[in-house]
Design a protein around this motif. Structure first.
Motif, PDB file in Angstrom:
ATOM      1  N   LEU A 163       0.746  -1.245  -0.011  1.00 43.34           N
ATOM      2  CA  LEU A 163      -0.114   0.012  -0.057  1.00 43.34           C
ATOM      3  C   LEU A 163       0.815   1.489   0.118  1.00 43.34           C
ATOM      4  CD1 LEU A 163      -3.197   0.871   0.465  1.00 43.34           C
ATOM      5  CD2 LEU A 163      -2.597   1.332   2.643  1.00 43.34           C
ATOM      6  N   ALA A 164       1.940   1.218   0.722  1.00 43.11           N
ATOM      7  CA  ALA A 164       2.667   2.628   0.883  1.00 43.11           C
ATOM      8  C   ALA A 164       3.882   2.754  -0.418  1.00 43.11           C
ATOM      9  CB  ALA A 164       3.945   2.077   2.021  1.00 43.11           C
ATOM     10  N   SER A 165       3.788   1.479  -1.121  1.00 38.40           N
ATOM     11  CA  SER A 165       4.667   1.571  -2.343  1.00 38.40           C
ATOM     12  C   SER A 165       4.163   1.737  -3.625  1.00 38.40           C
ATOM     13  CB  SER A 165       5.826   0.384  -2.128  1.00 38.40           C
ATOM     14  OG  SER A 165       5.241  -0.707  -2.505  1.00 38.40           O
ATOM     15  N   ASP A 166       2.985   1.418  -3.636  1.00 43.08           N
ATOM     16  CA  ASP A 166       2.318   1.302  -4.931  1.00 43.08           C
ATOM     17  C   ASP A 166       0.841   2.016  -5.233  1.00 43.08           C
ATOM     18  OD1 ASP A 166       1.086   0.419  -7.213  1.00 43.08           O
ATOM     19  OD2 ASP A 166       1.571  -1.421  -7.319  1.00 43.08           O
ATOM     20  N   GLU A 167       0.899   3.184  -5.628  1.00 38.40           N
ATOM     21  CA  GLU A 167      -0.258   4.007  -5.831  1.00 38.40           C
ATOM     22  C   GLU A 167      -1.450   3.279  -6.402  1.00 38.40           C
ATOM     23  OE1 GLU A 167      -3.416   6.276  -5.085  1.00 38.40           O
ATOM     24  OE2 GLU A 167      -1.340   6.631  -4.051  1.00 38.40           O
ATOM     25  N   GLY A 168      -1.200   2.490  -7.365  1.00 42.26           N
ATOM     26  CA  GLY A 168      -2.195   1.738  -8.304  1.00 42.26           C
ATOM     27  C   GLY A 168      -2.640   0.722  -7.158  1.00 42.26           C
ATOM     28  N   PHE A 169      -1.983   0.008  -6.463  1.00 42.28           N
ATOM     29  CA  PHE A 169      -2.564  -0.952  -5.491  1.00 42.28           C
ATOM     30  C   PHE A 169      -3.401  -0.344  -4.551  1.00 42.28           C
ATOM     31  CE2 PHE A 169      -2.243  -3.109  -1.406  1.00 42.28           C
ATOM     32  CZ  PHE A 169      -2.710  -4.235  -1.628  1.00 42.28           C
ATOM     33  N   ALA A 170      -2.880   1.079  -3.943  1.00 40.94           N
ATOM     34  CA  ALA A 170      -3.517   1.658  -3.100  1.00 40.94           C
ATOM     35  C   ALA A 170      -5.071   2.125  -3.444  1.00 40.94           C
ATOM     36  CB  ALA A 170      -2.763   3.143  -2.682  1.00 40.94           C
ATOM     37  N   ALA A 171      -5.205   2.608  -4.774  1.00 39.87           N
ATOM     38  CA  ALA A 171      -6.425   2.825  -5.666  1.00 39.87           C
ATOM     39  C   ALA A 171      -7.090   1.614  -5.562  1.00 39.87           C
ATOM     40  CB  ALA A 171      -6.229   3.343  -6.832  1.00 39.87           C
ATOM     41  N   ARG A 172      -6.603   0.498  -6.087  1.00 38.93           N
ATOM     42  CA  ARG A 172      -7.584  -0.936  -5.867  1.00 38.93           C
ATOM     43  C   ARG A 172      -7.915  -1.234  -4.630  1.00 38.93           C
ATOM     44  NH1 ARG A 172      -3.122  -2.636  -8.961  1.00 38.93           N
ATOM     45  NH2 ARG A 172      -2.731  -4.319  -7.228  1.00 38.93           N
ATOM     46  N   ALA A 173      -7.196  -1.007  -3.575  1.00 35.96           N
ATOM     47  CA  ALA A 173      -7.686  -1.398  -2.261  1.00 35.96           C
ATOM     48  C   ALA A 173      -8.720  -0.630  -1.751  1.00 35.96           C
ATOM     49  CB  ALA A 173      -6.247  -1.116  -1.078  1.00 35.96           C
ATOM     50  N   ARG A 174      -8.709   0.621  -2.112  1.00 36.06           N
ATOM     51  CA  ARG A 174      -9.950   1.678  -1.854  1.00 36.06           C
ATOM     52  C   ARG A 174     -11.280   1.026  -2.407  1.00 36.06           C
ATOM     53  NH1 ARG A 174      -5.665   5.806  -1.954  1.00 36.06           N
ATOM     54  NH2 ARG A 174      -6.323   6.328  -4.570  1.00 36.06           N
TER      55      ARG A 174
END
Length: 544
Positions: free
Chosen positions: A194-205
């Motif tokens: 989550l801290a290193s990948d904004e794409g993953f952060a968007a998918r997590a949201r």
């Protein structure tokens, strides 16, 4: 059963019109109790204290309870209970399966909120105290006849599940083979991702939205994470000998559907107001408000805990609600109670209490941490204690160390000291119990039995007997004040007085009624130690 000290105190207060403030006598030759009531009354009346004491003694009718009271020094009154009264009281207590614990005349429905681990994380040192303390409250209040309803407020909802479930999808992880330790490792990987990948952060949201909207695949993964977590938690609860079961679970998610209605209710009635886009409640005496709904439209801890209170009052019909958490959360609960009172969710007749506890410290006097600064798993603390003793003894050591100090104080986790069978430790109390069991076992093997307590001639016999009669009142104090250390103090004193009695009064080498009475004292001591240890969640072994 009213204790002898209570009976005596009530009799004196009836005559004097004031609390006699009975205190245990400092020396056996002064009797069993002492009061300074004459000195206090003499000061009010401006007369000689000894004259007042003489008047009180003349007016008292205590022949069925005490020998003739004695006036000492400037006007103290000494009271000595009749040995026959002591003997009869302990004999009756021995025949009582409850060991003299009074049954409440006003039973309540008591909610106790404790333990509350987080899904997908192992229980850590922070869960040690809440679990042990809450379990003790559960046992004590139940013993007095209250209906106790434990509530294990799991952390089973929130944004973290978005990253967890998305990480599962990214890794194509087989959840059927995952255990709690594996789930925690997954949490760490997801957090780093989550801290290193904004794409993953968007998918997590987006995954959080899917969870909240009831997407079947997302819900299935969420349910599986909960199942994995509960299996791990239950294994720890079993190892710790605590009473929590799956029936006691009331996680954060159970209140989700209530939150919009509560927010609407508070806003409609003017209890909550809009402030910078957020719906909040300002309570008198608090600088910051409770956040009912944040500016992004989300709900947090404040409204979830408010929903829990409403549910516990309206649905569970609570008379008393006890929260057992870290002392640092005290402000949160004080604000919560204030808001709940304002909203009418917490009626005046319902008691709400926060019991805050201190931290568990390492040998260096600082909070216990792993070498890399992380939280220490609870299981590792149990393992550390078991390096010095059997599981039964190690658990006793941990629980007693936790409960024997004032709850608000920090304490040092020293496994070697805690597991000793000498000094003020849980194993010392277990040893005292096993010693009683050994004496009684030897007596049975010789065909010797106790027919009841009749003879209490020696001071140490009387001192032990008198202390035994105070068990019930001690348990009542613990229930009223939520102070388990007072039960620990009582049990340690009992074990100490028993040791003194055993050294000075031969049991099996005595004869006749003396031997029978001493065996009765041993049996009563064993009974109270076993019952008291059980209230602390500690097993009482027959042999050590």
């Amino acid at each position: 059963m009213s204790s002898l000290s209570s009976q005596l105190s009530q009799r004196i207060e009836t005559v004097t019109g004031t609390d006699p403030e009975l205190r245990p006598a400092t020396k056996p030759q002064f009797g069993h109790f002492q009061s300074n009531v004459a000195l206090r009354l003499a000061k009010q009346e401006g007369v000689n204290p000894r004259d007042v004491a003489a008047r009180i003694v003349a007016d008292l009718d205590l022949d069925d309870l005490c020998e003739t009271p004695e006036i000492a020094g400037p006007g103290f009154i000494n009271f000595r209970l009749r040995s026959g009264v002591l003997a009869a009281t302990v004999t009756a207590q021995l025949a009582d399966p409850r060991a003299g614990i009074p049954h409440t005349s006003k039973p309540q429905r008591v909610i106790i909120d404790y333990s509350s681990p987080n899904v997908a994380k192992q229980m850590h040192v922070g869960h040690l105290r809440t679990t042990i303390i809450g379990d003790c409250f559960n046992r004590v209040l139940t013993a007095l006849g209250h209906t106790v309803i434990p509530q294990n407020h799991l952390g089973d909802w929130g944004r973290q599940f978005g990253m967890l479930i998305e990480q599962i999808a990214d890794e194509h992880l087989d959840l059927t083979i995952l255990d709690l330790a594996g789930a925690e490792a997954l949490y760490r990987r997801a957090n780093a991702h989550l801290a290193s990948d904004e794409g993953f952060a968007a998918r997590a949201r987006a995954r959080v939205v899917a969870l909240q909207s009831g997407d079947p695949e997302t819900l299935a993964a969420w349910h599986r994470l909960i199942e994995i977590s509960l299996a791990g938690f239950n294994a720890t609860y079993a190892r710790m000998n605590v009473l929590l079961t799956d029936d006691d679970i009331a996680g954060e998610s159970s209140y989700n559907e209530m939150l919009p209605a509560i927010a609407g209710d508070l806003e409609a009635r003017g209890v909550a107001t809009m402030d910078n886009g957020a719906l909040v409640v300002f309570a008198e005496g608090f600088e910051a408000p409770a956040i009912i709904r944040n500016s992004a439209g989300g709900y947090g801890y404040d409204i979830t805990d408010l929903a829990a209170i409403r549910h516990r009052v309206d649905t569970l019909h609570a008379d008393r609600i006890i929260y057992v958490t870290d002392a640092r959360q005290h402000h949160h609960f004080e604000l919560l109670f204030a808001v709940a009172r304002m909203a009418g969710y917490l009626p005046a007749g319902v008691v709400a209490e926060h019991v805050g506890y201190g931290m568990v410290l390492g040998a260096d006097g600082t909070p216990i941490k792993t070498r890399d600064g992380g939280t220490v798993p609870l299981e590792s603390l149990l393992d550390a204690a078991e390096e010095h003793a059997s599981p039964q003894i190690a658990l006793s050591a941990i629980k007693y160390a936790d409960l024997s100090n004032s709850l608000q104080k920090d304490y040092v986790f020293d496994a070697e000291r805690m597991t000793r069978t000498i000094g003020d430790t849980g194993p010392y109390l277990q040893y005292a119990h096993s010693r009683c069991a050994g004496i009684l076992g030897e007596a049975r093997a010789r065909g010797i039995d106790s027919a009841g307590i009749e003879v209490l001639a020696e001071p140490t016999e009387q001192e032990l007997a008198l202390w035994l009669t105070r068990f019930g009142e001690t348990v009542q104090v613990v229930a009223d004040e939520l102070t388990p250390h007072k039960l620990c103090i009582y049990l340690f004193e009992l074990a100490t007085k028993f040791s003194s009695f055993y050294e000075k009064c031969p049991v099996l080498k005595s004869e006749g009624a003396v031997r029978a009475s001493r065996l009765g004292l041993v049996a009563a001591t064993k009974q109270v130690l076993a019952t008291g240890l059980d209230l602390l969640g500690i097993e009482a072994p027959e042999r050590m």
